[in-house]
Design an enzyme around this catalytic site. Sequence first.
Site, PDB file in Angstrom:
ATOM      1  N   GLU A   1       3.667   0.734  -1.495  1.00 42.65           N
ATOM      2  CA  GLU A   1       2.288   0.962  -1.984  1.00 42.65           C
ATOM      3  C   GLU A   1       2.441   1.543  -3.384  1.00 42.65           C
ATOM      4  OE1 GLU A   1      -1.100   0.443  -0.836  1.00 42.65           O
ATOM      5  OE2 GLU A   1      -1.152   0.944  -2.957  1.00 42.65           O
TER       6      GLU A   1
ATOM      7  N   HIS B   1       7.950  -1.573   2.544  1.00 43.07           N
ATOM      8  CA  HIS B   1       6.569  -1.490   2.065  1.00 43.07           C
ATOM      9  C   HIS B   1       6.536  -0.641   0.802  1.00 43.07           C
ATOM     10  CE1 HIS B   1       2.295   0.196   2.276  1.00 43.07           C
ATOM     11  NE2 HIS B   1       2.192  -1.074   1.959  1.00 43.07           N
TER      12      HIS B   1
ATOM     13  N   GLU C   1      -7.917  -4.514   8.387  1.00 49.65           N
ATOM     14  CA  GLU C   1      -8.073  -3.072   8.162  1.00 49.65           C
ATOM     15  C   GLU C   1      -9.544  -2.655   8.104  1.00 49.65           C
ATOM     16  OE1 GLU C   1      -6.429  -1.930   4.363  1.00 49.65           O
ATOM     17  OE2 GLU C   1      -7.432  -3.526   3.287  1.00 49.65           O
TER      18      GLU C   1
ATOM     19  N   GLU D   1      -3.030 -10.654   0.647  1.00 46.30           N
ATOM     20  CA  GLU D   1      -4.302 -10.287   1.243  1.00 46.30           C
ATOM     21  C   GLU D   1      -5.395 -10.960   0.407  1.00 46.30           C
ATOM     22  OE1 GLU D   1      -6.042  -6.112   2.965  1.00 46.30           O
ATOM     23  OE2 GLU D   1      -5.493  -6.211   0.874  1.00 46.30           O
TER      24      GLU D   1
ATOM     25  N   HIS E   1      -0.555  -7.115  -1.090  1.00 46.45           N
ATOM     26  CA  HIS E   1      -1.929  -6.693  -0.781  1.00 46.45           C
ATOM     27  C   HIS E   1      -2.616  -6.226  -2.056  1.00 46.45           C
ATOM     28  CE1 HIS E   1      -2.352  -6.573   3.757  1.00 46.45           C
ATOM     29  NE2 HIS E   1      -1.285  -7.298   3.477  1.00 46.45           N
ATOM     30  N   GLU E   2      -3.951  -6.301  -2.055  1.00 50.67           N
ATOM     31  CA  GLU E   2      -4.726  -6.091  -3.287  1.00 50.67           C
ATOM     32  C   GLU E   2      -4.083  -6.909  -4.406  1.00 50.67           C
ATOM     33  OE1 GLU E   2      -3.437  -3.153  -1.631  1.00 50.67           O
ATOM     34  OE2 GLU E   2      -5.158  -3.409  -0.317  1.00 50.67           O
TER      35      GLU E   2
HETATM   36  C1  NOJ Z   1      -4.303  -1.503   1.914  1.00 52.05           C
HETATM   37  C2  NOJ Z   1      -3.558  -2.615   2.594  1.00 52.05           C
HETATM   38  O1  NOJ Z   1      -4.358  -3.767   2.669  1.00 52.05           O
HETATM   39  C3  NOJ Z   1      -3.117  -2.135   3.954  1.00 52.05           C
HETATM   40  O2  NOJ Z   1      -2.500  -3.183   4.673  1.00 52.05           O
HETATM   41  C4  NOJ Z   1      -2.197  -0.965   3.792  1.00 52.05           C
HETATM   42  O3  NOJ Z   1      -1.899  -0.449   5.061  1.00 52.05           O
HETATM   43  C5  NOJ Z   1      -2.848   0.151   2.958  1.00 52.05           C
HETATM   44  N1  NOJ Z   1      -3.415  -0.351   1.755  1.00 52.05           N
HETATM   45  C6  NOJ Z   1      -1.845   1.213   2.598  1.00 52.05           C
HETATM   46  O4  NOJ Z   1      -0.903   0.686   1.715  1.00 52.05           O
HETATM   47 CA    CA Z   2      -6.448  -4.125   1.373  1.00 52.14          CA
END
Ligand code: NOJ
Ligand code: CA
Length: 658
Positions: free
Chosen positions: A366, A364, A458, A452, A433-434
């Site tokens: 981020e 992952h 979430e 996403e 995601h985003e």
């Molecule tokens: C938003 C993401 O959609 C989610 O899946 C993730 O856990 C958090 N950001 C942290 O990265």
């Molecule tokens: Ca998100």
Amino acid sequence: MMASSLLLAGCGGERKDVTSPDGNIQVAVSGTSLSDMSYTVSVGGKELIVPSALGVKTEKPMLGENVKISYSHADEVNEEWTQPWGENKRVVNNYNEMTVSVTDGDENEMAVRFRVFNDGVAFRYEWNLGESADTVVVTDELTQFGLPADGKSWSIAASADTYELPYRIMPIGEVSDANTPFTFRTEAGVYGSVHEAALYDYPEMTLKRNADGVLQAELSPLPNGVKAYVPAQFATPWRTIQIADKATGLINSAMILNLNEPSKIADTSWIKPQKYIGIWWGMHLGTQTWIQGPRHGATTENAIKYIDFAVANNIQGVLFEGWNKGWENWGGSQSFDYLAPYSDFDLERIAKYAKEKGVELWMHNETGGNLPEYEAVLDSALAFYQSLGIHTLKTGYAGGIANGGTHHSQATVRHYQKVVEACAAHEIMLDAHEPIKETGIRRTWPNMMTREGARGMEWNAWSDGNDSEYLCILPFTRLLSGPMDYTPGIFDIDYSRAKADKGRIEWNGPNAHCCIKTTLARQIANWVIIYSPLQMASDMIENYEGHPAFQFFRDFDADCDWSEAVAGEIGEYIAVVRRAGENYFLGAGTNGEKREIEIPLDFLKEGVSYTATVYADDEQSDDPETYKISTLTVTSADKITVRMNANGGQAITFMPAK
Ligand code: NOJ
Ligand code: CA
């Protein structure tokens, strides 16, 4: 805009229209120059789109004096192609094509290429301005979509930064701006959806009502206000209008994929659809943390537990969020270290253990929107993950884009694509995601598995949450663009108990309502309804351990061969069937209304008896967590009645009877 009767002077005799192979949809073009070109779309002989402008505005005119317009028609294309994964592995591509080409005396060319399918219309702009021409500075797009004002529409507001917005249901004429897919139904009963296909090196398109009251394409700007800098030989993304006579027809269309180029990845043997679990929901509930500390989720101990659970439950992948250093900066300086695990997460040991057990370990990343920092280490991080035997990466862009950019501008579209291609080079599948919206690029880059790009699970942890109507709109809007990593399947519907046990942290905020707004059976059905080749069971494993209904996920197969939406109305209900190998999976869901739908099983293989295992709402109970599991033997000659409670659903596995 011009009336369609004002056809080009001096080009008599040329056909200025093109019709779908079945003759139902027709596009006609008129105009005398680039600046007054317009198109209409009619369906079954009735106008759907009134004369609507075409064109791209650039800083300097693309063409010189003495323009000439010509129309050319290509032979009908009718072909079949296959993909390594998808709702349907076999896809039919059938359309007629017309190109309207405008040239000047210096042989510069600007063309509009139209493709008309039985399930919609697409067009894009292509220009060829000669080898020595400068970069083209795009300042606007002039494309209009003159849809009937009294039609009903389902859309989210336009935003340069997020798709995680609530849906609005309103007459088309009242929409001031919208993101795509922009889905509508006319008074005459035509269903449609405006979107785009093959978005590369260009900003995303949204819709905006212009001064004349018409919906017009709006391109997401760069920080300096320019929309795009593109080469002198360029093709824009396709502008698409899906058309169907039933709501489910929109879902069963492959037009967006058909408008994308074939795969650029020669060997796709490492690309594998899969089911996965992860250390994830606890962080959203606030019972675990991404940062290292007493409630840290991604610890070696938890990782081993999750891997063991995956092995025991026919689950191929495991995701751990909060494994790397930098989470203490999230929301602040947005600086992550993509190579350094926290000291209580022994990455190398975990990777080795996962490999021994035959489980795919996910990474992952981020980024918090810090693109420069991520791009600087992207290659070395991916090479490191590859060296650990990792084939799957979830990325995230939760935060403002660095240097004043936005998520949906040309610059960020380039970034997202860079990551797709870098991942392909390191044999890594991607879940973003985003993200930028899906436009079918998964055909060309089949490692771009899922994303996403809407309010996912979430939102149920820390906001007012997603209701069942939302879940009945999603398949007809966002999901038309492609797979979504919604992360379905929370079994602990009233999760206040989990919070009470372990304490909660403040960021869940006053709106957190501690309850998933559907029944448990609907959570199961969502595994089928919300297509994703990487499909998550998103609850914490303790909520699945020993739970009879988890058998559905054990049996489920994320690698389907064939799919069909068999029933549905936008915002009301939906039923989808998928086949994987010999087994079929059905998922159905309703909005706030209790509902019964009858589904003929004629999709099953003729002459085969199937054991159907039904995961249903309990009609006798209002408790969303109660459900009933029953089995029956069926054949393709049978019909079943799917009964669903309000906010409920039903899921069925069909396996050849032993
Ligand atoms: C938003 C993401 O959609 C989610 O899946 C993730 O856990 C958090 N950001 C942290 O990265
Ligand atoms: Ca998100």
